[in-house]
Design a protein around this motif. Structure first.
Motif, short mmCIF file in Angstrom:
data_model
loop_
_atom_site.label_atom_id
_atom_site.label_comp_id
_atom_site.label_asym_id
_atom_site.label_seq_id
_atom_site.Cartn_x
_atom_site.Cartn_y
_atom_site.Cartn_z
N LYS A 187 4.82 6.54 -4.76
CA LYS A 187 3.73 5.75 -5.53
C LYS A 187 4.07 5.26 -6.85
O LYS A 187 4.61 6.33 -7.76
CB LYS A 187 2.39 6.48 -5.54
CG LYS A 187 1.18 6.07 -6.42
CD LYS A 187 0.01 6.73 -6.48
CE LYS A 187 -1.15 6.34 -7.19
NZ LYS A 187 -2.19 7.25 -7.15
N HIS A 236 0.84 -1.12 0.07
CA HIS A 236 0.06 -0.03 -0.06
C HIS A 236 0.96 1.28 0.13
O HIS A 236 0.64 2.10 -0.71
CB HIS A 236 -0.68 -0.10 1.17
CG HIS A 236 -2.03 0.93 1.23
ND1 HIS A 236 -3.12 1.09 0.44
CD2 HIS A 236 -1.99 2.17 2.08
CE1 HIS A 236 -3.73 2.31 0.52
NE2 HIS A 236 -2.90 2.94 1.66
N GLU A 237 1.86 1.25 0.90
CA GLU A 237 2.95 2.40 1.09
C GLU A 237 4.13 2.10 1.42
O GLU A 237 4.17 1.04 2.20
CB GLU A 237 2.26 3.39 1.97
CG GLU A 237 2.98 4.67 2.12
CD GLU A 237 2.29 5.82 2.97
OE1 GLU A 237 2.89 6.86 2.81
OE2 GLU A 237 1.42 5.43 3.70
N GLU A 254 6.24 -2.03 -6.15
CA GLU A 254 4.90 -1.26 -6.63
C GLU A 254 4.27 -0.77 -5.25
O GLU A 254 3.92 -1.51 -4.52
CB GLU A 254 4.06 -2.17 -7.50
CG GLU A 254 3.02 -1.22 -7.95
CD GLU A 254 2.10 -2.01 -8.57
OE1 GLU A 254 0.83 -1.54 -9.02
OE2 GLU A 254 2.34 -3.11 -9.34
N PHE A 255 4.35 0.60 -5.43
CA PHE A 255 3.53 1.07 -4.34
C PHE A 255 2.20 1.80 -4.71
O PHE A 255 2.26 2.49 -5.47
CB PHE A 255 4.48 2.23 -3.57
CG PHE A 255 5.83 1.92 -2.96
CD1 PHE A 255 6.08 0.88 -2.06
CD2 PHE A 255 7.04 2.31 -3.65
CE1 PHE A 255 7.00 0.44 -1.64
CE2 PHE A 255 8.06 1.73 -3.26
CZ PHE A 255 8.32 0.92 -2.07
N LEU A 256 1.26 1.63 -3.91
CA LEU A 256 -0.13 1.99 -4.38
C LEU A 256 -0.48 3.44 -3.86
O LEU A 256 -1.23 4.01 -4.62
CB LEU A 256 -1.26 1.09 -3.96
CG LEU A 256 -0.95 -0.37 -4.34
CD1 LEU A 256 -2.24 -1.30 -3.48
CD2 LEU A 256 -0.89 -0.67 -5.84
N THR A 257 0.33 4.05 -3.07
CA THR A 257 0.16 5.42 -2.71
C THR A 257 1.50 5.97 -1.78
O THR A 257 2.07 5.28 -1.83
CB THR A 257 -1.27 5.53 -1.66
OG1 THR A 257 -1.34 6.71 -1.38
CG2 THR A 257 -0.81 4.73 -0.17
#
Length: 236
Positions: free
Chosen positions: A129, A96-97, A122-125
């Motif tokens: 990000k 997520h982060e 891979e970071f979603l936020t």
């Protein structure tokens, strides 16, 4: 070498799968998710929900403090990612982060381990990000951050040692590391293992922490002090 079943007399010739070559282009793309909460009271629902929306293949999750150096689910995710990548498939660890993976030197050392395994992030936020290739700028920045924090830890350690000497006290950590541990750490470093992996293979033999593994920071400090002593000896 045993003969495959499809190679028996009278059978039609069939090409067997060929071993993955290091130069072969990755086939497919697997994305593994990881979620973490710092306390048992915190909910993982938001992180798990965002990971599910991205269609990750599998999610590893745990409730454990950032200050805890051993995170079984994260280690399992990294191990599986490495195994998948070694089979010739491109793979990324999705969170997520970036703070879910740790902070400071812990995050930097994890990035170092993923880079060695050619595993993406891979970071979603958050500030980082997006998707990041192991050869990309984010891994370079994290490596730089790791170096800066290592220098900071080194300077603080040296200051503490000097202060202890002036007070006539023994240097902290003397009961944790020893010559045998140093020799093994040097051997493992020669095999280009990360600090985290080296720490996992070392065992404290004396003191209150007997039987436990030293922290990556302790291993880093031990190796750095050895290197500095070697340099001083060569210049003398």
């Amino acid at each position: 070498m045993p003969t495959p079943a499809v190679r028996k007399p009278g059978s039609v010739w069939t090409e067997l799968p060929r071993p993955v070559s290091a130069s072969t282009e990755p086939v497919g793309h697997v994305r593994l998710g990881y979620a973490r909460a710092s306390t048992a009271r915190q909910s993982l629902d938001a992180q798990l929900g965002s990971l599910a929306e991205t269609g990750v293949t599998r999610v590893f999750s745990e409730k454990i403090s950032t200050r805890t150096t051993k995170r079984p689910e994260l280690e399992a995710a990294v191990k599986l990612a490495g195994e998948i990548r070694s089979s010739g498939v491109r793979v990324a660890l999705v969170v997520h982060e970036h703070k879910r993976l740790g902070r400071g030197i812990e995050l930097a050392m994890l990035a170092e381990e993923l880079k060695v395994g050619d595993v993406g992030l891979e970071f979603l936020t958050g500030e980082l990000k997006g998707s990041h290739d192991p050869s990309g700028i984010v891994f370079t920045v994290l490596a730089t951050m790791s170096g800066m924090e290592r220098e900071y830890i080194r300077d603080r350690a040296l200051e503490g040692h000097e202060s202890a000497r002036k007070r006539g006290k023994t240097i902290g950590g003397a009961g944790v590391t020893d010559n045998d541990m140093l020799s093994m750490a040097l051997h493992l470093r020669g095999q280009e293992l990360s600090l985290r992996d080296i720490a996992k293979r070392l065992v404290i033999t004396t003191g209150a922490k007997k039987g436990q593994h030293p922290s990556p920071a302790t291993v880093m400090r031990m190796l750095r002090e050895h290197d500095e002593q070697t340099i001083r000896s060569s210049e003398a």
